[in-house]
Design a protein around this motif. Structure first.
Motif, PDB file in Angstrom:
ATOM      1  N   MET A 193       0.723  -1.243   0.029  1.00  0.00           N
ATOM      2  CA  MET A 193       0.144   0.014   0.000  1.00  0.00           C
ATOM      3  C   MET A 193       0.976   1.315   0.117  1.00  0.00           C
ATOM      4  O   MET A 193       0.414   2.160  -0.592  1.00  0.00           O
ATOM      5  CB  MET A 193      -0.889  -0.108   1.239  1.00  0.00           C
ATOM      6  CG  MET A 193      -2.198  -1.104   1.038  1.00  0.00           C
ATOM      7  SD  MET A 193      -3.442  -0.885   2.326  1.00  0.00           S
ATOM      8  CE  MET A 193      -2.334  -1.908   3.541  1.00  0.00           C
ATOM      9  N   TRP A 252      -4.187   4.721  -5.982  1.00  0.00           N
ATOM     10  CA  TRP A 252      -5.027   5.568  -5.022  1.00  0.00           C
ATOM     11  C   TRP A 252      -6.156   6.321  -5.518  1.00  0.00           C
ATOM     12  O   TRP A 252      -7.233   6.328  -5.131  1.00  0.00           O
ATOM     13  CB  TRP A 252      -4.275   6.425  -4.422  1.00  0.00           C
ATOM     14  CG  TRP A 252      -3.277   5.681  -3.239  1.00  0.00           C
ATOM     15  CD1 TRP A 252      -1.784   5.642  -3.626  1.00  0.00           C
ATOM     16  CD2 TRP A 252      -3.382   5.269  -2.008  1.00  0.00           C
ATOM     17  NE1 TRP A 252      -1.366   4.957  -2.337  1.00  0.00           N
ATOM     18  CE2 TRP A 252      -2.387   4.650  -1.523  1.00  0.00           C
ATOM     19  CE3 TRP A 252      -4.624   5.225  -1.427  1.00  0.00           C
ATOM     20  CZ2 TRP A 252      -2.322   4.179  -0.423  1.00  0.00           C
ATOM     21  CZ3 TRP A 252      -4.663   4.579  -0.211  1.00  0.00           C
ATOM     22  CH2 TRP A 252      -3.430   4.059   0.396  1.00  0.00           C
ATOM     23  N   CYS A 290      -8.571   3.749  -6.425  1.00  0.00           N
ATOM     24  CA  CYS A 290      -9.478   3.045  -5.285  1.00  0.00           C
ATOM     25  C   CYS A 290     -10.402   4.011  -4.716  1.00  0.00           C
ATOM     26  O   CYS A 290     -11.306   3.502  -4.178  1.00  0.00           O
ATOM     27  CB  CYS A 290      -8.325   2.781  -4.298  1.00  0.00           C
ATOM     28  SG  CYS A 290      -7.152   1.062  -4.661  1.00  0.00           S
ATOM     29  N   SER A 314      -5.060  -5.740  -0.015  1.00  0.00           N
ATOM     30  CA  SER A 314      -4.555  -4.089   0.075  1.00  0.00           C
ATOM     31  C   SER A 314      -5.931  -3.544  -0.552  1.00  0.00           C
ATOM     32  O   SER A 314      -6.375  -2.604  -0.005  1.00  0.00           O
ATOM     33  CB  SER A 314      -3.398  -4.110  -0.677  1.00  0.00           C
ATOM     34  OG  SER A 314      -2.365  -4.687  -0.215  1.00  0.00           O
ATOM     35  N   TYR A 315      -6.600  -4.171  -1.739  1.00  0.00           N
ATOM     36  CA  TYR A 315      -7.509  -3.422  -2.340  1.00  0.00           C
ATOM     37  C   TYR A 315      -8.772  -3.359  -1.515  1.00  0.00           C
ATOM     38  O   TYR A 315      -9.291  -2.419  -1.282  1.00  0.00           O
ATOM     39  CB  TYR A 315      -7.658  -4.060  -3.711  1.00  0.00           C
ATOM     40  CG  TYR A 315      -8.814  -3.683  -4.491  1.00  0.00           C
ATOM     41  CD1 TYR A 315      -8.922  -2.607  -5.255  1.00  0.00           C
ATOM     42  CD2 TYR A 315     -10.237  -4.286  -4.678  1.00  0.00           C
ATOM     43  CE1 TYR A 315     -10.123  -1.760  -5.622  1.00  0.00           C
ATOM     44  CE2 TYR A 315     -11.286  -3.926  -5.245  1.00  0.00           C
ATOM     45  CZ  TYR A 315     -11.287  -2.534  -5.797  1.00  0.00           C
ATOM     46  OH  TYR A 315     -12.376  -2.012  -6.328  1.00  0.00           O
ATOM     47  N   VAL A 318      -8.218  -0.970   1.406  1.00  0.00           N
ATOM     48  CA  VAL A 318      -7.971   0.546   1.064  1.00  0.00           C
ATOM     49  C   VAL A 318      -9.594   0.893   0.676  1.00  0.00           C
ATOM     50  O   VAL A 318     -10.256   1.986   0.917  1.00  0.00           O
ATOM     51  CB  VAL A 318      -7.072   0.645  -0.088  1.00  0.00           C
ATOM     52  CG1 VAL A 318      -7.413   2.109  -0.697  1.00  0.00           C
ATOM     53  CG2 VAL A 318      -5.732   0.524   0.469  1.00  0.00           C
ATOM     54  N   THR A 377     -12.186   1.081   3.561  1.00  0.00           N
ATOM     55  CA  THR A 377     -11.671   2.271   4.272  1.00  0.00           C
ATOM     56  C   THR A 377     -12.291   3.540   3.708  1.00  0.00           C
ATOM     57  O   THR A 377     -12.867   4.406   4.515  1.00  0.00           O
ATOM     58  CB  THR A 377     -10.144   2.557   4.608  1.00  0.00           C
ATOM     59  OG1 THR A 377      -9.730   1.266   5.526  1.00  0.00           O
ATOM     60  CG2 THR A 377      -9.986   3.516   5.553  1.00  0.00           C
ATOM     61  N   ILE A 378     -11.950   3.720   2.469  1.00  0.00           N
ATOM     62  CA  ILE A 378     -12.498   4.722   1.887  1.00  0.00           C
ATOM     63  C   ILE A 378     -14.012   4.942   1.809  1.00  0.00           C
ATOM     64  O   ILE A 378     -14.679   6.027   1.887  1.00  0.00           O
ATOM     65  CB  ILE A 378     -12.064   4.809   0.206  1.00  0.00           C
ATOM     66  CG1 ILE A 378     -10.483   5.142   0.192  1.00  0.00           C
ATOM     67  CG2 ILE A 378     -12.678   5.952  -0.529  1.00  0.00           C
ATOM     68  CD1 ILE A 378      -9.940   4.758  -1.126  1.00  0.00           C
TER      69      ILE A 378
END
Length: 313
Positions: free
Chosen positions: A66, A74, A77, A187-188, A191, A194-195
């Protein structure tokens, strides 16, 4: 970074089936909760992030991955998270104006958007028999919801919101189809979840929804929504989308109403009506025909890696 030649350790179609079974629990937990729909969506994602974070101790490489993510990834994502948050909000908001059946049927039109998006962004071709299977499954959804389908007045606005919800979740899968060729599933997922959580919390605060003060049972249902339909459902889709395209996953998700009806019968004691039986059988037949005939992207295909990222950014 993610290995483009990675082989799946579980057959992708089996993973898709397990993911659909998991997301079939979503409507059950939502119905059991008494909290407002936006709050349910928010804590579904917040709890998903909280349950995922401890796994970083066993997946230290994800932290470095990340940190090495380029700015374009980023941004993608961020776009994916915005699509997912919009999907939840549009779908839940549509329920304030139209019937559950109308909303659910229109949200299940996402394969139509996937057909178009897969063609323009990934150059995918769908065989005629597979396309027939897809349209058959969609028809099955209409059979299930036809008796309670409403159009006109404020219901029309709700129908439009539900249709927009179908479009935004398709956007979420399309972005994921590209990014997952370059980023690990863990990781995807972390992320993007969280967003999405941040965006949903911001929405709640902007509209004045309280973030606390809910019944103890509601917190339990929030946890169940995070664990089953999200981590064991959507997260599996995020993993398998490296090998199965957006159209195939959207088709598989059409089986969700069938699983939900079965669970509602077992858990809530709801009667399975004749339209649900007929529509469910049509959906399953359509999904089978699509998967059987669709060779647009199999396990061995790597078409998505050739897609210019600027087409998705």
């Amino acid at each position: 970074m993610n290995n483009p030649n990675e082989k799946p350790w579980v057959p992708p179609y089996l993973a898709l089936f397990l993911g659909v079974a998991a997301v079939s629990t979503s409507a059950i937990f939502v119905k059991l909760s008494s909290a407002p729909a936006p709050i349910i969506a928010t804590y579904r994602l917040v709890f998903s992030v909280l349950l995922t974070l401890p796994l970083l101790f066993w997946n230290r490489g994800a932290i470095g991955e990340m940190m090495r993510m380029p700015g374009r990834q980023w941004l993608l994502c961020l776009l994916s998270g915005a699509f997912l948050a919009s999907h939840f909000l549009l779908w839940f908001e549509s329920l304030n104006f139209t019937s559950v059946a109308s909303s659910t049927v229109l949200v299940t039109l996402q394969p139509l958007f996937a057909f178009v998006g897969g063609y323009f962004f990934f150059g995918e071709r769908i065989r005629p028999l597979a396309l027939t299977g897809g349209l058959l499954a969609i028809a099955g959804s209409f059979v299930i919801g036809w008796g309670d389908f409403r159009v006109g007045g404020m219901a029309l606005w709700g129908d439009i919101l539900a249709l927009m919800g179908a479009a935004t979740v398709t956007g979420y899968w399309l972005v994921g189809q590209y990014v997952r060729q370059h980023l690990s599933s863990f990781s995807y997922t972390l992320v993007v979840y969280t967003i999405t959580s941040v965006l949903l919390v911001a929405y709640d605060l902007a509209l004045g929804y309280p973030l606390a003060g809910y019944q103890a049972e509601d917190w339990g249902w929030f946890f169940c929504l995070a664990l089953f339909p999200t981590l064991l459902g959507h997260s599996i889709f995020n993993w398998v989308i490296k090998w199965l395209n957006t159209t195939t996953i959207s088709m598989g998700i059409l089986g969700e109403p069938v699983g939900t009806a079965i669970l509602a019968y077992i858990i809530l004691g709801e009667v399975i009506t004749l339209p649900q039986w007929v529509g469910g059988l049509i959906i399953l037949a359509g999904i089978y025909l699509f998967i059987r005939c669709n060779t647009a992207k199999g396990v061995e295909s790597r078409e998505a890696t050739a897609v210019p990222p600027e087409k998705l950014a």
